[in-house]
Design an enzyme around this catalytic site. Structure first.
Site, mmCIF file in Angstrom:
data_model
loop_
_atom_site.group_PDB
_atom_site.id
_atom_site.type_symbol
_atom_site.label_atom_id
_atom_site.label_comp_id
_atom_site.label_asym_id
_atom_site.label_seq_id
_atom_site.Cartn_x
_atom_site.Cartn_y
_atom_site.Cartn_z
ATOM 1 N N SER A 552 -124.657 3.835 -37.339
ATOM 2 C CA SER A 552 -123.700 3.099 -38.148
ATOM 3 C C SER A 552 -122.350 3.823 -38.129
ATOM 4 C CB SER A 552 -124.250 2.919 -39.566
ATOM 5 O OG SER A 552 -123.538 1.939 -40.265
ATOM 6 N N ASP A 638 -127.531 -7.998 -37.179
ATOM 7 C CA ASP A 638 -126.890 -7.008 -38.043
ATOM 8 C C ASP A 638 -125.617 -7.606 -38.647
ATOM 9 O OD1 ASP A 638 -125.801 -4.760 -39.248
ATOM 10 O OD2 ASP A 638 -126.168 -3.452 -37.540
ATOM 11 N N HIS A 672 -129.584 -4.511 -39.567
ATOM 12 C CA HIS A 672 -128.977 -3.182 -39.497
ATOM 13 C C HIS A 672 -130.012 -2.063 -39.425
ATOM 14 C CE1 HIS A 672 -125.460 -0.634 -39.787
ATOM 15 N NE2 HIS A 672 -125.993 0.047 -40.783
#
Length: 707
Positions: A552, A638, A672
């Site tokens: 991320s 995501d 995610h």
């Protein structure tokens, strides 16, 4: 933002399992602050374009072919993870009202099972893994909920204060948009109430007649709080609050006493809290203090006062009290300290617990009504500890979680009167794991500006140095990557690897200043800190080849660090990586962008921020040097870091850079967090670890025995 291109339907070339896919370059221009930039892979952002899906599938085919030689190693590592895990297991029961609550897992099943059993005394029931307890009531069985779906996420699981109803929400695609449902726990019936498109979390009224929940806008920002009365149609739900400032998001919960509903609105730098007596859910929320830019605060309740954790004239936060009938008047309880960052506060009937951070480590302070404040002592100099699972307001014990890089996650009760830690459970690690076979260390790298950057290190005793190393980093949002235990990591350590965490600026490990020195126009400190850590690990004799790993915002760190110093890394793993940061933060229509301006800056309206971000964002700064092999992992659904960021990054690396190979792996049915089932997640981790072993250890990767 202007985009133009001569070919509105791009086509792919060189698609085969033997050669890396090559995305056709399509002219697309954007102009900001007088700067015109060509983004030839912008077309990959169109998720509905069949060519995009074809390209992602071609990338998956190539990655699978390129890693085919790792299949046996991947299976070996998967079996190691599985073999070290107690597959049939259960948590320590937690008392709330007239029930003991716990969760359990069963061998062969992907998801956990949430349960409760009636309390007949103050002593928790004796539970045996795999043996159902008499009178057990299953609240949620993730395996039944998932059914044939390859993905399941539970966003809410909340029992009403009277114990009669359960609110729960599910997501079967990974886009983090949930459907909320309710069960009557007395009749075990699913109620007709159903609400779609809700966000995480929610809160019950005191009598369980009303449930408050959030919904999101098109930019994936939770901005509305609604009140649902059980037994009424969802279209009759009342909009309680709407946040119109696009920098702010909302949340709703209960104080630990369950006396007050708390509705919070917050940006990255400012917060505003409203409270409402939970016995009167149709009443009006009262503002504790109106928002002031730069002032953050949170609220808990005890007796006739609120506890307010705030940063007014207190960069590392201070704790104050406020009368419930005058919540805006704050009286200091714990003063600000430059060396201690206050993280959270939990109020109990006759004591207060403060979670804090000092010298890069977490701690717990207890303020009892009938004694001197004191801090809890822990057995290891490097550790992570914090309150966990304390739903009872009236209690003489504090439930807490503890771990280190060598100690598996442990659950303790802290006896407040005796000031004694009581170990209730330590996660079982099968296969003869002995913490005494491993060592953890703390090192300090020196950054370019002279700042000392802490590094947490773990290795197996007797392993040769310098050793192949995985260096992990994050460094954003004041999120701290604290020392903790990992079962999959043992597959690295037992093959002679060192695992290290670089606690770079932008995280919160060293206090609020550590975060502030790694955001906005100081963001580059995050990247140079990481490179300094990699160089220190080599110079100090810890590391040979270094594989960098982050996800991320940590994926942004990976991309920026490898642009700065590609020669320092034998490989890079970037998971759901935020590598196209400038283009994303320039587009306010994308999820979370406006909220993020307080973190990264606003390049859309500020030319200086635009120039600064353009100078570091990974996608914009690829050059023709030799880059190490890179593995980028993403998910099609995501909503936080969109799949096209790593897809574009890999495409440009192939077109511009030397070295590699550059691999992209897209999970086509997840979000995610990747795949949701535990066995699926273990296989994905085994894939990543086998790639790391191949990059940094070569033939030694096949050695399964202890070093």
């Amino acid at each position: 933002m202007a985009r133009a291109g001569p070919d509105p339907r791009p086509r792919l070339v060189e698609v085969s399992s033997d050669k890396p896919p090559v995305a056709k370059k399509v002219q697309a221009e954007r102009t900001h602050h007088g700067d015109t930039v060509i983004d030839e892979y912008a077309w990959l952002a169109d998720k509905e374009d069949p060519d995009t899906v074809t390209y992602l599938e071609a990338e998956n085919t190539f990655t699978q072919a390129h890693t085919r030689h790792l299949a046996d190693l991947q299976e070996t590592v998967f079996q190691e993870i599985k073999g070290r895990t107690q597959e049939t297991d259960l948590s320590v029961p937690t008392r709330k009202g007239g029930w003991w609550y716990y969760s359990r897992t069963e061998e062969g099943k992907q998801y956990g099972i949430q349960c409760r059993v009636a309390a007949t005394g103050d002593t928790p029931p004796e539970l045996t893994p795999g043996v159902p307890l008499a009178g057990e009531q299953v609240l949620l069985d993730g395996n039944e909920l998932a059914g044939d779906s390859p993905f399941l996420a539970v966003g809410t699981s909340s029992v009403s204060p009277d114990g009669r109803r359960l609110a729960y929400s599910t997501d079967f695609s990974g886009d983090e948009r949930f459907t909320l449902r309710f069960r009557d726990l007395e009749s075990d019936e699913l109620l007709a109430d159903e609400i779609s498109g809700v966000f995480y979390g929610g809160a019950w009224s005191a009598d369980g007649s009303a449930f408050f929940y959030m919904t999101i806008d098109e930019a994936w920002r939770p901005y509305r709080v609604h009140r649902h009365l059980i037994g009424t149609p969802a279209d009759e739900d009342v909009l309680v609050y709407e946040e119109t400032d696009e920098r702010f998001w909302v949340g709703v919960g209960l104080t630990r006493s369950e006396r007050y509903l708390v509705l919070s609105a917050g940006s990255k730098v400012t917060s505003e809290v409203r409270v409402l007596d939970a016995e009167f859910p149709t009443g009006e929320f009262q503002v504790v203090r109106p928002r002031r830019t730069g002032i953050e605060y949170s609220v808990d309740h005890a007796g006739d006062r609120f506890l307010v954790l705030h940063n007014e004239d207190a960069r590392n936060f201070a704790l104050a009290t406020a009368p419930v009938d005058d919540p805006g008047t704050w009286t200091p309880l714990i003063e600000h300290r430059e060396d201690t960052r206050l993280l959270d506060v939990d109020a109990f009937s006759d004591h207060v617990v403060v979670h804090f951070r000092r010298d890069g480590l977490t701690g717990i302070r207890v303020l009892a009504d009938d004694g001197e404040p004191h801090e809890i002592s822990f057995p290891e100099p490097i550790h992570t500890a914090g309150p966990a699972g304390n739903p009872e307001f009236h209690t003489g014990r504090l439930r807490l979680a503890y771990t280190s890089m060598v100690t598996p996650p442990s659950v303790y009760d802290y006896d407040l009167a005796a000031r004694e830690l009581i170990l209730l459970k330590q996660r079982t690690v099968l296969g003869g794991y002995d913490p005494g076979d491993y060592q953890q260390f703390r090192e300090w790298a020196v950054a370019e500006d002279g700042t000392r950057v802490p590094i947490s290190i773990v290795m197996r005793k007797g392993a040769r140095r310098p050793a192949p190393t995985v260096l992990y980093g994050y460094g954003s949002y004041e999120t701290s990557i604290d020392p903790s235990f990992s079962v999959p990591r043992l597959s690295l350590l037992d093959r002679g690897f060192v695992f290290a965490i670089a606690h770079v600026r932008g995280g919160g490990e060293m206090g609020r200043h550590w975060y502030e020195d790694g955001k906005l126009t100081s963001k580059k400190n995050t990247f140079t800190d990481f490179v300094a850590a990699a160089r220190h690990m080599k110079a100090a004799g810890w590391s040979g080849e270094v594989v960098a790993r982050g996800g991320s915002a940590g994926g942004l760190l990976m991309g920026a660090a490898v642009n700065l110093a590609p020669e320092e890394f034998a490989g890079v793993v970037a998971e759901v990586p935020f590598v196209d940061a400038l283009n994303t933060i320039l587009d306010p229509s994308l999820p979370l962008t406006v909220i993020e301006w307080d973190e990264w800056g606003d390049p859309l309206h500020n030319p200086d921020v635009y120039a600064y971000m353009k100078s570091y964002t990974p996608y914009e700064n690829i050059d023709d040097r030799a880059y190490p092999p890179i593995l980028a992992i993403t998910s099609l659904n995501d909503t936080r870091v969109l799949y096209h960021e790593p897809a574009k990054w890999i495409a440009r690396l192939r077109a511009v850079a030397k070295g590699g190979p550059f691999l992209l792996k897209t999970e086509m049915g997840a979000g995610h967090g990747g795949r949701s089932g535990r066995y699926d997640a273990w296989r994905e981790e085994a894939f990543t670890l086998s790639w790391i072993l191949d990059r940094a250890a070569g033939e030694a990767a096949t050695q399964g025995g202890k070093v």
